[in-house]
Design an enzyme around this catalytic site. Structure first.
Site, PDB file in Angstrom:
ATOM      1  CE  LYS A 123     -54.977  87.353  26.092  1.00  0.00           C
ATOM      2  NZ  LYS A 123     -55.502  88.134  27.230  1.00  0.00           N
TER       3      LYS A 123
HETATM    4  P1  NAD Z   1     -54.589  80.912  35.348  1.00  0.00           P
HETATM    5  O1  NAD Z   1     -53.800  80.050  34.438  1.00  0.00           O
HETATM    6  O2  NAD Z   1     -53.905  81.527  36.506  1.00  0.00           O
HETATM    7  O3  NAD Z   1     -55.846  80.070  35.905  1.00  0.00           O
HETATM    8  C1  NAD Z   1     -56.787  79.441  35.099  1.00  0.00           C
HETATM    9  C2  NAD Z   1     -57.679  78.626  36.008  1.00  0.00           C
HETATM   10  O4  NAD Z   1     -58.809  78.167  35.292  1.00  0.00           O
HETATM   11  C3  NAD Z   1     -57.015  77.388  36.603  1.00  0.00           C
HETATM   12  O5  NAD Z   1     -57.338  77.294  37.967  1.00  0.00           O
HETATM   13  C4  NAD Z   1     -57.661  76.237  35.841  1.00  0.00           C
HETATM   14  O6  NAD Z   1     -57.694  75.047  36.604  1.00  0.00           O
HETATM   15  C5  NAD Z   1     -59.032  76.819  35.629  1.00  0.00           C
HETATM   16  N1  NAD Z   1     -59.803  76.169  34.567  1.00  0.00           N
HETATM   17  C6  NAD Z   1     -59.475  75.945  33.280  1.00  0.00           C
HETATM   18  N2  NAD Z   1     -60.489  75.323  32.640  1.00  0.00           N
HETATM   19  C7  NAD Z   1     -61.482  75.182  33.574  1.00  0.00           C
HETATM   20  C8  NAD Z   1     -62.789  74.652  33.546  1.00  0.00           C
HETATM   21  N3  NAD Z   1     -63.292  74.121  32.425  1.00  0.00           N
HETATM   22  N4  NAD Z   1     -63.527  74.677  34.675  1.00  0.00           N
HETATM   23  C9  NAD Z   1     -63.042  75.208  35.812  1.00  0.00           C
HETATM   24  N5  NAD Z   1     -61.813  75.748  35.889  1.00  0.00           N
HETATM   25  C10 NAD Z   1     -61.056  75.727  34.784  1.00  0.00           C
HETATM   26  O7  NAD Z   1     -55.297  81.992  34.430  1.00  0.00           O
HETATM   27  P2  NAD Z   1     -55.806  83.445  34.831  1.00  0.00           P
HETATM   28  O8  NAD Z   1     -54.712  84.404  34.560  1.00  0.00           O
HETATM   29  O9  NAD Z   1     -56.451  83.390  36.148  1.00  0.00           O
HETATM   30  O10 NAD Z   1     -56.898  83.668  33.702  1.00  0.00           O
HETATM   31  C11 NAD Z   1     -58.252  83.207  33.848  1.00  0.00           C
HETATM   32  C12 NAD Z   1     -59.131  84.047  32.957  1.00  0.00           C
HETATM   33  O11 NAD Z   1     -58.993  85.413  33.336  1.00  0.00           O
HETATM   34  C13 NAD Z   1     -58.789  83.990  31.469  1.00  0.00           C
HETATM   35  O12 NAD Z   1     -59.972  84.128  30.713  1.00  0.00           O
HETATM   36  C14 NAD Z   1     -57.930  85.210  31.264  1.00  0.00           C
HETATM   37  O13 NAD Z   1     -57.902  85.649  29.932  1.00  0.00           O
HETATM   38  C15 NAD Z   1     -58.640  86.184  32.198  1.00  0.00           C
HETATM   39  N6  NAD Z   1     -57.824  87.332  32.595  1.00  0.00           N
HETATM   40  C16 NAD Z   1     -56.703  87.179  33.341  1.00  0.00           C
HETATM   41  C17 NAD Z   1     -55.960  88.304  33.688  1.00  0.00           C
HETATM   42  C18 NAD Z   1     -54.734  88.207  34.545  1.00  0.00           C
HETATM   43  O14 NAD Z   1     -54.173  89.268  34.875  1.00  0.00           O
HETATM   44  N7  NAD Z   1     -54.306  87.040  34.947  1.00  0.00           N
HETATM   45  C19 NAD Z   1     -56.363  89.572  33.252  1.00  0.00           C
HETATM   46  C20 NAD Z   1     -57.531  89.693  32.508  1.00  0.00           C
HETATM   47  C21 NAD Z   1     -58.256  88.557  32.185  1.00  0.00           C
END
Ligand code: NAD
Length: 434
Positions: A123
């Site tokens: 990561k």
């Molecule tokens: P992203 O940047 O696309 O979106 C993050 C979202 O979370 C945004 O809408 C933001 O406004 C919101 N957010 C942040 N803090 C917040 C809070 N306190 N309350 C409510 N909303 C809040 O990120 P993503 O890629 O969607 O990732 C989100 C989660 O999913 C992370 O934990 C990431 O590690 C996990 N994840 C993502 C992927 C992927 O392929 N994108 C894969 C596995 C895991």
């Protein structure tokens, strides 16, 4: 120094501190120890698997648009590579810490092992606020960061991908930066790229699609008909917004969603296509002008929905708010949203928690497909990708559910026993451990 625990302690007998763990890496280690206890893992092997293999801290000098220079701090951690190259996203966020990156890297090790794809865990992250940076500043910072970590990444050793506040454009800049130094295009060095530069069909929806596949399986186990169920989604980015849309398209009532701007709620269900349009236009789900009550972002975790999908950041479900959670199923689209204390409470309340290392494994699964396509220079269509993603998620769910039953434990510890067992076996067979 991490303490070596005795080889066999009943998880029920393990004392759990009432205070919220100081950081996500402590949560990750607690989860690991619970599985290691059940497996009766040798103390030496525990030490090997608890520690990240490599941790790189870099300074990223970046020219800002006003001509000033800012130096950002960045990290790349490789937790384990016993089963293949390290794999894991890059996060841009003001609150990134080395311990957070270590936790996320270790979860990647276990996640890849749970769905049985040939990667280890890595990561990365940069402490920055991308919402307050221009595209040009982001590009310059990304290129410099990539150059700094280029000494340890590569298609055969460590393959980054998007995470919070990074996206396909950022991956394209990373791929291009590495390619510039090689003199040819190195497509396989990162995944989550735009289709035009070696991305995979279906990658954008992969995390959410995989999560939905596990929700459907969990509903089956709980005797819930998804078409008559309700859901709440915290976080409305790549994982959360697409998950909400897919659930809504399936007929579930999505009654609450939130992002950093706050939450919205309608017990009769929200029209998710319109909420997505409002978010695109105004920057927040709060910009939705239709029928909905404005609620606090955290309140979304506590609404009376059958399915709760935390899809933002780690540590949001704690001993403090867990007693008020009403969901029957929690599917962790986010990494590390639940502290061990909250986990125990959910277990007591009979809530089925689909753990992050299974629920969001769809993303890395299609990243694996992307990497294979890049290396073969032979590209698949969306249907083929989704069919194989679906099979991988269903098999993952089946195996995790089976492990949880075998060990008479939660889905999380079941998933961890499966993962830790696989990584320990690879480590032992390779002879990295006598
Ligand atoms: P992203 O940047 O696309 O979106 C993050 C979202 O979370 C945004 O809408 C933001 O406004 C919101 N957010 C942040 N803090 C917040 C809070 N306190 N309350 C409510 N909303 C809040 O990120 P993503 O890629 O969607 O990732 C989100 C989660 O999913 C992370 O934990 C990431 O590690 C996990 N994840 C993502 C992927 C992927 O392929 N994108 C894969 C596995 C895991």
């Amino acid at each position: 120094m991490a303490k070596v625990k005795s080889a066999r302690v009943s998880p029920a007998a393990r004392p759990v501190s009432s205070a919220r763990p100081a950081n996500p890496f402590e949560t990750a280690l607690e989860q690991f120890d619970r599985a290691a206890d059940l497996l009766g893992l040798d103390p030496g092997m525990r030490e090997v698997l608890r520690r990240p293999k490599r941790q790189l801290i870099v300074s990223v000098p970046t020219k800002m648009d006003d001509g000033s220079i800012r130096v950002f701090e960045g990290y790349r951690v490789q937790h384990n590579i016993a089963r293949g190259p390290a794999k894991g996203g890059i996060r841009y966020h003001p609150q990134v810490t080395l311990d957070e990156v270590k936790a996320l890297a270790s979860w990647m090790t276990w996640k890849c092992a749970v769905v049985n794809i040939p990667f280890g865990g890595g990561k990365g992250g940069v402490i920055c606020d991308p919402k307050r940076m221009s595209q040009d500043e982001l590009e310059r910072m990304t290129r410099r960061f990539t150059s700094e970590i280029s000494i340890i990444i590569g298609h055969d050793r460590d393959i980054p991908a998007p995470d919070v506040y990074t996206n396909p454009q950022v991956m394209a800049w990373m791929m291009d930066t590495i390619s510039m130094t090689k003199g040819y295009s190195t497509l396989g060095v990162v995944t989550g790229k735009p289709i035009a530069v070696g991305g995979s069909a279906g990658r954008n929806e992969a995390t959410a699609r995989g999560c939905v596949a596990t929700i459907v399986e969990a509903c089956r186990k709980r005797g819930i008909d998804p078409k008559h169920a309700s859901a709440a989604v915290q976080g409305f980015g790549n994982a959360g917004s697409i998950c909400a849309r897919l659930l809504w398209e399936m007929g579930l009532k999505v009654i609450a969603v939130s992002d950093t701007g706050g939450g919205i709620y309608n017990a009769a269900g929200l029209p998710i296509d319109q909420v997505i349009a409002a978010k695109e236009k105004t920057g927040s789900v709060r910009g939705f002008a239709g029928k909905a009550e404005k609620i606090a972002g955290d309140a979304v975790l506590e609404v009376a929905a059958d399915v709760l999908v935390p899809a933002a950041l780690e540590g949001v479900l704690t001993a403090e708010n867990a007693p008020r959670v009403k969901a029957k199923i929690i599917a962790e689209a986010a990494n590390g949203p639940t502290t061990p204390e909250a986990d125990d409470l959910f277990h007591k309340k009979g809530i089925l928690v689909v753990p992050d290392i299974l629920a969001n494994a769809g993303g890395v699964t299609v990243s694996y497909f992307e990497w294979v396509q890049d290396l073969y220079a032979f590209f698949w269509d969306t249907d083929f990708v989704y069919e194989h993603l679906q099979k991988t998620m269903e098999r993952g769910f089946r195996e995790v559910f089976g492990a949880a039953q075998q060990w008479k434990t939660t889905m999380r510890t079941g998933a961890m026993t499966l993962a830790v067992g696989r990584v320990a076996e690879a480590t032992r067979i390779r002879g990295l451990f006598p």
